[in-house]
Design a protein around this motif. Sequence first.
Motif, PDB file in Angstrom:
ATOM      1  N   ALA A 297       0.838  -1.206   0.000  1.00  0.00           N
ATOM      2  CA  ALA A 297       0.000   0.000   0.000  1.00  0.00           C
ATOM      3  C   ALA A 297       0.871   1.253   0.000  1.00  0.00           C
ATOM      4  N   LYS A 298       1.983   1.198   0.717  1.00  0.00           N
ATOM      5  CA  LYS A 298       2.916   2.338   0.740  1.00  0.00           C
ATOM      6  C   LYS A 298       3.589   2.509  -0.618  1.00  0.00           C
ATOM      7  N   ASP A 299       3.925   1.403  -1.265  1.00  0.00           N
ATOM      8  CA  ASP A 299       4.525   1.478  -2.604  1.00  0.00           C
ATOM      9  C   ASP A 299       3.577   2.134  -3.599  1.00  0.00           C
ATOM     10  N   TYR A 300       2.287   1.881  -3.445  1.00  0.00           N
ATOM     11  CA  TYR A 300       1.270   2.480  -4.326  1.00  0.00           C
ATOM     12  C   TYR A 300       0.884   3.890  -3.891  1.00  0.00           C
ATOM     13  N   ASN A 301       1.475   4.343  -2.780  1.00  0.00           N
ATOM     14  CA  ASN A 301       1.213   5.683  -2.248  1.00  0.00           C
ATOM     15  C   ASN A 301      -0.267   5.889  -1.894  1.00  0.00           C
ATOM     16  N   ILE A 302      -0.887   4.836  -1.334  1.00  0.00           N
ATOM     17  CA  ILE A 302      -2.294   4.955  -0.937  1.00  0.00           C
ATOM     18  C   ILE A 302      -2.464   4.713   0.568  1.00  0.00           C
ATOM     19  N   PHE A 303      -1.348   4.663   1.292  1.00  0.00           N
ATOM     20  CA  PHE A 303      -1.404   4.409   2.737  1.00  0.00           C
ATOM     21  C   PHE A 303      -1.527   5.733   3.485  1.00  0.00           C
ATOM     22  N   LYS A 304      -2.468   5.797   4.434  1.00  0.00           N
ATOM     23  CA  LYS A 304      -2.687   7.009   5.218  1.00  0.00           C
ATOM     24  C   LYS A 304      -2.739   6.692   6.714  1.00  0.00           C
ATOM     25  N   ILE A 305      -2.064   7.553   7.498  1.00  0.00           N
ATOM     26  CA  ILE A 305      -2.145   7.480   8.957  1.00  0.00           C
ATOM     27  C   ILE A 305      -3.220   8.465   9.398  1.00  0.00           C
ATOM     28  N   LEU A 306      -4.189   7.989  10.175  1.00  0.00           N
ATOM     29  CA  LEU A 306      -5.316   8.822  10.588  1.00  0.00           C
ATOM     30  C   LEU A 306      -5.385   8.947  12.106  1.00  0.00           C
ATOM     31  N   ASP A 307      -5.827  10.103  12.557  1.00  0.00           N
ATOM     32  CA  ASP A 307      -6.009  10.374  13.987  1.00  0.00           C
ATOM     33  C   ASP A 307      -7.474  10.124  14.344  1.00  0.00           C
ATOM     34  N   SER A 308      -7.713   9.275  15.332  1.00  0.00           N
ATOM     35  CA  SER A 308      -9.084   8.963  15.738  1.00  0.00           C
ATOM     36  C   SER A 308      -9.712  10.069  16.565  1.00  0.00           C
ATOM     37  N   GLY A 309      -8.871  10.968  17.089  1.00  0.00           N
ATOM     38  CA  GLY A 309      -9.379  12.014  17.977  1.00  0.00           C
ATOM     39  C   GLY A 309      -9.566  11.529  19.397  1.00  0.00           C
ATOM     40  N   SER A 310      -9.165  10.282  19.655  1.00  0.00           N
ATOM     41  CA  SER A 310      -9.287   9.703  20.993  1.00  0.00           C
ATOM     42  C   SER A 310      -8.021   8.928  21.313  1.00  0.00           C
ATOM     43  N   SER A 311      -7.566   9.041  22.540  1.00  0.00           N
ATOM     44  CA  SER A 311      -6.374   8.294  22.956  1.00  0.00           C
ATOM     45  C   SER A 311      -6.728   6.937  23.555  1.00  0.00           C
ATOM     46  N   LEU A 312      -8.015   6.632  23.651  1.00  0.00           N
ATOM     47  CA  LEU A 312      -8.455   5.392  24.288  1.00  0.00           C
ATOM     48  C   LEU A 312      -8.071   4.169  23.460  1.00  0.00           C
ATOM     49  N   THR A 313      -7.564   3.141  24.131  1.00  0.00           N
ATOM     50  CA  THR A 313      -7.203   1.876  23.484  1.00  0.00           C
ATOM     51  C   THR A 313      -7.789   0.712  24.286  1.00  0.00           C
ATOM     52  N   THR A 314      -7.794  -0.460  23.692  1.00  0.00           N
ATOM     53  CA  THR A 314      -8.279  -1.642  24.402  1.00  0.00           C
ATOM     54  C   THR A 314      -7.449  -1.931  25.654  1.00  0.00           C
ATOM     55  N   PRO A 315      -6.105  -1.839  25.622  1.00  0.00           N
ATOM     56  CA  PRO A 315      -5.342  -2.017  26.867  1.00  0.00           C
ATOM     57  C   PRO A 315      -5.727  -1.012  27.955  1.00  0.00           C
TER      58      PRO A 315
END
Length: 357
Positions: A297-315
Motif C-alpha cells: 500500500a505504501k509502494d502504491y502511495n495509498i497508505f494514510k495514517i489517521l487520527d481517531s481524535g481519541s487516545s483510548l485503546t483496548t489495553p
Amino acid sequence: MSDKKQISIWADGCFDGGHPGHANLLRQARTLGDRLIVGVHSDEQISLHKKCEPLFSESERYTMIRAMKWVDEVVEDAPYITLPQVLKDYGAQYCAHGSDITTSADGTDTYKLVKEAQMYKEVDRTLGVSTTDIIQRILRIGKSESLGADGDDDKIPSSYTGNSPFLLTTDKMMKFCSPIPKKNNQKVVYTSGAFDIFHPGHIGFLKSAKEQGDYLIVGVLDDSTIKAYKGSNYPIMSLSERIMSLLACRYVDEVIFQAPYTISQETLEEFDIKVVAHGLQEVPLDPSTGKDPYAIAKDYNIFKILDSGSSLTTPDIIARVESRRGEFEKRNVDKQKKEIAIIAAAETKKENGGSNE
C-alpha cells in the motif's frame, strides 16, 4: 401522500461497553417503528442505582450509541426509571427493552410505569454477551496471571448474565448487514485490525477512515493472528462478537472476516481499494513473515495514517478494570445475586398463580 402516523420508539439503558448485545437491542427496537430515540443514563444515575461507576464514561457511551446505524437521536442523561411523560416529551409511542431484568436501587422494575401505561414492548435479549460477562473476562486475565489457573468462583450463574458463548448465525448476521451495495464510482477505503472491545477510539478512527472516500471496508483479524502479535490474553471478544460490533457501526459498509494481516496487491485489486488507513499506533510487523503489512500500500502511495481524535485503546480499558478489580468483582457478584433472587421470586409468583402471597 400517505397519512400514516410516524411511530417513534424509545429505548434506554446504561450501554456500558461496546458489544453486539446492545446493538441487537437497538436493531430490534428500530424495527418496531419509523424512528429510534435512545436515552443513555448518566454516570451519576448508574452509580446511584448500580452502586458502581460504569466502565465507560457518559461521554464515551454517548459516542458509542450515536455510532449505531439504527439510532436516529440520542438523549443524554436519560432518567434511570423510564417515565411515560419522557416518551411523550420526545414524541415516542412505545418503549422497547430486552427480556433481561432491570431494577432501580430499591429493587423496583425500572419499566413498571411504562408497562402500566401499555407503552412497553419487549424484544429478545442477545444470549452469550453482556457487560458483566465482558468485565468478568477481563478480570480472569489478572487472575490467571497471578494464580496460574482459573477457579470456579468466577463463573456467572445468572441466566441473564451467564457466560455461554455468543453464537453467530447467518440470520443474525444478515439482520446486521447493510442492504446498500457498493456503486462502481465509489472510492473504496480499507482498514483492518482486531477491533477488540469496540470503543470510541475505534469509532473515531472509522469515522475518519470513511471520510477518506465513499465506501469503507473493514478487515477483522482472526483470534490466532491477534494472539501472535498482542499476546495470549487477547482478544477479549470473540471473532463473531467483533464482526457484529463492526456491522452495527454506521461508518462501516462492508466487513471481511478473518482478513489477512498483510495487505496484498491481489486484495487491493479485488476490492478496488484506493486508500488504506491505519491509526496513530505503531504498526507491528506481520508475525508470520516479519515484514511491514502495509508495504505494498505504501509502494502504491495509498497508505494514510489517521487520527481517531481519541487516545483510548483496548489495553486502557483492561487497565481500568484491573485498577478497580475489587469494585467490579463486588459489582458482578451483587448483580448475579440480585438477578437470581428476582428470577426465584418470579418463579414462585408463577407457581402461586400470579399472587405474591
